[in-house]
Design a protein around this motif. Structure first.
Motif, mmCIF file in Angstrom:
data_model
loop_
_atom_site.group_PDB
_atom_site.id
_atom_site.type_symbol
_atom_site.label_atom_id
_atom_site.label_comp_id
_atom_site.label_asym_id
_atom_site.label_seq_id
_atom_site.Cartn_x
_atom_site.Cartn_y
_atom_site.Cartn_z
ATOM 1 N N PHE A 44 11.852 12.821 3.538
ATOM 2 C CA PHE A 44 10.958 13.451 2.884
ATOM 3 C C PHE A 44 10.191 12.648 1.757
ATOM 4 O O PHE A 44 9.032 12.722 1.553
ATOM 5 N N GLU A 45 11.008 11.973 0.925
ATOM 6 C CA GLU A 45 10.658 11.295 -0.087
ATOM 7 C C GLU A 45 9.623 9.956 0.513
ATOM 8 O O GLU A 45 8.792 9.709 -0.118
ATOM 9 N N ASN A 46 9.757 9.563 1.604
ATOM 10 C CA ASN A 46 9.007 8.561 2.201
ATOM 11 C C ASN A 46 7.455 9.128 2.368
ATOM 12 O O ASN A 46 6.453 8.736 2.366
ATOM 13 N N TYR A 47 7.587 10.427 3.005
ATOM 14 C CA TYR A 47 6.513 11.189 3.402
ATOM 15 C C TYR A 47 5.434 11.428 1.795
ATOM 16 O O TYR A 47 4.252 11.466 1.879
ATOM 17 N N ILE A 48 6.288 11.841 0.848
ATOM 18 C CA ILE A 48 5.810 12.387 -0.404
ATOM 19 C C ILE A 48 5.007 11.032 -1.049
ATOM 20 O O ILE A 48 3.751 11.004 -1.422
ATOM 21 N N ALA A 49 5.792 10.078 -1.059
ATOM 22 C CA ALA A 49 4.966 8.573 -1.443
ATOM 23 C C ALA A 49 4.011 8.291 -0.862
ATOM 24 O O ALA A 49 2.941 7.817 -1.249
ATOM 25 N N SER A 50 3.789 8.570 0.509
ATOM 26 C CA SER A 50 2.632 8.313 1.382
ATOM 27 C C SER A 50 1.415 8.909 1.025
ATOM 28 O O SER A 50 0.232 8.630 0.866
ATOM 29 N N LYS A 51 1.663 10.538 0.588
ATOM 30 C CA LYS A 51 0.608 11.393 0.176
ATOM 31 C C LYS A 51 -0.011 10.942 -1.119
ATOM 32 O O LYS A 51 -0.981 10.844 -1.468
ATOM 33 N N PHE A 52 0.819 10.265 -2.000
ATOM 34 C CA PHE A 52 0.552 9.902 -3.355
ATOM 35 C C PHE A 52 -0.277 8.712 -3.425
ATOM 36 O O PHE A 52 -0.802 8.057 -4.420
ATOM 37 N N ARG A 53 -0.222 7.893 -2.219
ATOM 38 C CA ARG A 53 -1.065 6.708 -2.206
ATOM 39 C C ARG A 53 -2.593 7.148 -2.441
ATOM 40 O O ARG A 53 -3.303 6.049 -3.104
ATOM 41 N N ILE A 54 -2.966 8.260 -2.382
ATOM 42 C CA ILE A 54 -4.226 8.589 -2.499
ATOM 43 C C ILE A 54 -4.685 8.172 -3.886
ATOM 44 O O ILE A 54 -5.847 8.123 -4.223
ATOM 45 N N VAL A 55 -3.654 8.285 -4.949
ATOM 46 C CA VAL A 55 -3.939 8.028 -6.151
ATOM 47 C C VAL A 55 -3.595 6.521 -6.882
ATOM 48 O O VAL A 55 -3.966 6.047 -7.974
ATOM 49 N N MET A 56 -3.016 5.952 -5.740
ATOM 50 C CA MET A 56 -2.422 4.616 -6.342
ATOM 51 C C MET A 56 -3.646 3.411 -6.858
ATOM 52 O O MET A 56 -3.163 2.761 -7.898
ATOM 53 N N ASN A 57 -4.816 3.717 -6.308
ATOM 54 C CA ASN A 57 -5.616 2.634 -7.164
ATOM 55 C C ASN A 57 -6.867 3.101 -8.076
ATOM 56 O O ASN A 57 -7.659 2.614 -8.363
ATOM 57 N N GLN A 58 -6.500 4.489 -8.272
ATOM 58 C CA GLN A 58 -7.359 5.064 -9.197
ATOM 59 C C GLN A 58 -6.796 4.667 -10.847
ATOM 60 O O GLN A 58 -6.186 4.292 -11.098
ATOM 61 N N ASN A 59 -8.219 4.664 -11.560
ATOM 62 C CA ASN A 59 -8.060 4.225 -13.181
ATOM 63 C C ASN A 59 -8.480 5.658 -13.959
ATOM 64 O O ASN A 59 -8.570 6.751 -13.609
ATOM 65 N N GLU A 60 -8.417 5.068 -15.336
ATOM 66 C CA GLU A 60 -8.596 6.077 -16.357
ATOM 67 C C GLU A 60 -9.916 6.943 -16.087
ATOM 68 O O GLU A 60 -10.147 8.205 -16.666
ATOM 69 N N ASN A 61 -10.928 6.369 -15.435
ATOM 70 C CA ASN A 61 -12.223 6.987 -15.073
ATOM 71 C C ASN A 61 -12.199 8.045 -14.032
ATOM 72 O O ASN A 61 -13.328 8.749 -13.824
ATOM 73 N N ASP A 62 -11.140 8.146 -13.054
ATOM 74 C CA ASP A 62 -11.030 8.884 -11.972
ATOM 75 C C ASP A 62 -10.397 10.378 -12.193
ATOM 76 O O ASP A 62 -9.656 10.256 -13.354
ATOM 77 N N TYR A 63 -10.292 11.013 -11.259
ATOM 78 C CA TYR A 63 -9.698 12.499 -11.553
ATOM 79 C C TYR A 63 -8.728 12.677 -10.173
ATOM 80 O O TYR A 63 -8.945 12.274 -9.239
ATOM 81 N N PHE A 64 -7.595 13.401 -10.563
ATOM 82 C CA PHE A 64 -6.752 13.851 -9.768
ATOM 83 C C PHE A 64 -6.515 15.524 -10.002
ATOM 84 O O PHE A 64 -6.159 16.019 -10.920
ATOM 85 N N ILE A 65 -7.027 16.236 -8.800
ATOM 86 C CA ILE A 65 -6.952 17.543 -8.611
ATOM 87 C C ILE A 65 -5.640 17.956 -8.051
ATOM 88 O O ILE A 65 -5.524 17.655 -6.866
#
Length: 444
Positions: A190-211
């Motif tokens: 399960f932890e591999n799948y969780i990490a995979s989903k969180f790749r969506i924020v991997m390259n975001q910076n302080e000016n981006d948003y996570f909902i």
């Protein structure tokens, strides 16, 4: 001239090939299966070289970059060879994002992502912005970038698409929830799948948003252990949040930097708590993109959902037939059973992705009067629910399943197709499964 090799000639593969050609790449498309006539015609029109029913390594291992279809696992020998040679293997999302300057909203999650994507697109387009929708839905992102680029994109992203990104960074990322799914592709961890989903924020910076859903313990736990750079905008049905969305006395409240939007949940066209969350996510995106509040409210009042997701088909002899073919995992089926207000005949089964059915026991005990199995191998379902339900019947076709349900269901009951499994054993895909269900119901 750079060489782009595309593995898999489906929607994302052919879209990538078109964009590659436009951007001056030498393009080669290779599919291990048969390519449909429609896509062959497209490839011929664009004079793109292709092959089917094989992968010719001499024509693949000389690539500068390879785009692989989300359906091809990383474990495949060919992919390992490419990795060994240091040739970048990326997803369509990564490739296409390099050729657009659009503002991107990326939406992922185990469940709710299609509804949230379509709802967000509905809100943003009615708000007057130039917006396209793509990713896991509709025309491929790459094809749209090539042929009809927009200022904004709302993209539905699967974990497989996110596995193939290197630099892709949506300005707004949405994570609807995380429950065990596709574990067969993630070494059953399960932890591999969780990490995979969180790749969506991997390259975001302080000016981006996570909902994200702050009621989801998997998400909140991951965030405490892996802090991210973007601005956090949680949504919750349980607690008040400072910035983000929450529920207050049956009203949705969305607050972003003291700018507040309120809407009664009773006015939402889509019913059920999970849809309150989908509405919160979509409305938060719209607030960030400065869509007028009256437009947001109107759109939430008139959006009626997605085909194959808790879709009311027909009422026959006072029995409601519901098509939830898009429920390809246990959590999606949990929402469907939870939404049933009376006794239900449940059609379930297909290709099991390592499902754990225990979370369904209370709902099945309470609501399900009979189970109709629709899969090549139903042993796991029969073992799981044998003690909860007296009446379990095996079928091998949708027509049989619906006919048996028709005989069992009585007045004021439901017949629910919510398979909790993938569809590839008896159907082309979940859409084919849902359409066959609807046809069989109309023939009753």
């Amino acid at each position: 001239m750079k060489r782009l090799v595309v593995l898999g000639a489906g929607e994302s593969g052919v879209g990538t090939a078109i964009l590659g050609k436009k951007e001056g790449y030498q393009v080669f498309v290779s599919d291990k299966g048969k390519i449909t006539d429609h896509y062959k015609k497209v490839l011929r029109n664009f004079e793109i070289e292709w092959e089917e029913e094989k992968h010719t390594e001499d024509k693949i291992l000389n690539a500068d970059v390879v785009m692989k279809s989300p359906g091809i696992p990383d474990k495949v020998l060919l992919i390992k060879k490419l990795n060994g040679l240091g040739i970048p293997v990326i997803s369509e999302i990564e490739f296409a994002s390099q050729f657009t300057s659009a503002t991107i909203v990326g939406i992922t999650g185990s469940n709710g992502k299609t509804t949230t994507t379509m709802l967000t697109h509905h809100l943003v387009s009615h708000g007057g912005l130039d917006v396209n929708m793509g990713g896991n839905i509709g025309d491929s992102f790459a094809k749209q970038v090539a042929e009809n680029d927009a200022e904004y994109y709302v993209l539905e992203l699967s974990s497989f698409q996110l596995d193939g990104i290197k630099t892709f960074a949506p300005h707004i990322a949405v994570l609807t929830n995380i429950t065990p799914d596709h574990l067969d592709r993630y070494d059953h961890k399960f932890e591999n799948y969780i990490a995979s989903k969180f790749r969506i924020v991997m390259n975001q910076n302080e000016n981006d948003y996570f909902i994200y859903d702050s009621d989801d313990e998997v998400i909140t736990k991951y965030l405490t252990e892996h802090p991210i750079r973007s601005k956090l905008l949680p949504f919750s049905l349980k607690e008040k949040v400072e910035n983000g969305a929450y529920l207050e006395e049956d009203n949705i409240k969305i607050i972003i930097d003291n700018n507040e939007l309120t809407m009664p949940t009773k006015d939402l066209a889509l019913k059920g708590n999970h849809n309150v969350k989908n509405a919160m996510a979509a409305a938060t995106v719209s607030q960030l993109l400065k869509i007028r509040k009256t437009t947001i409210r109107e759109c939430l009042e008139n959006f009626h959902g997605v085909e194959h997701r808790l879709e009311n088909v027909l009422k026959i002899n006072n029995v409601q037939y519901v098509n939830d073919s898009k429920a390809t995992n246990v959590n999606a089926t949990f929402y469907a059973l939870d939404a049933m207000k009376s006794s239900t005949v449940w059609i379930v089964g297909g290709v099991d992705k390592g499902n754990d059915y225990t979370e369904l026991y209370p709902l099945v005990n309470e609501k399900v009067k009979a189970i109709i199995c629709l899969g090549v191998d139903n042993s796991k379902i029969i073992n799981a629910f044998g003690n909860c339900v007296d009446n379990i019947i095996e079928t091998q076709s949708m027509k049989d399943a619906v006919n048996i349900a028709y005989k069992i269901a009585e007045r004021n009951e439901n017949v629910l197709l919510s398979p909790a499994c993938a569809s590839f054993d008896l159907f082309k895909n979940y859409e084919d499964r849902g359409r066959q269900f609807k046809e069989a119901v109309r023939e009753l």
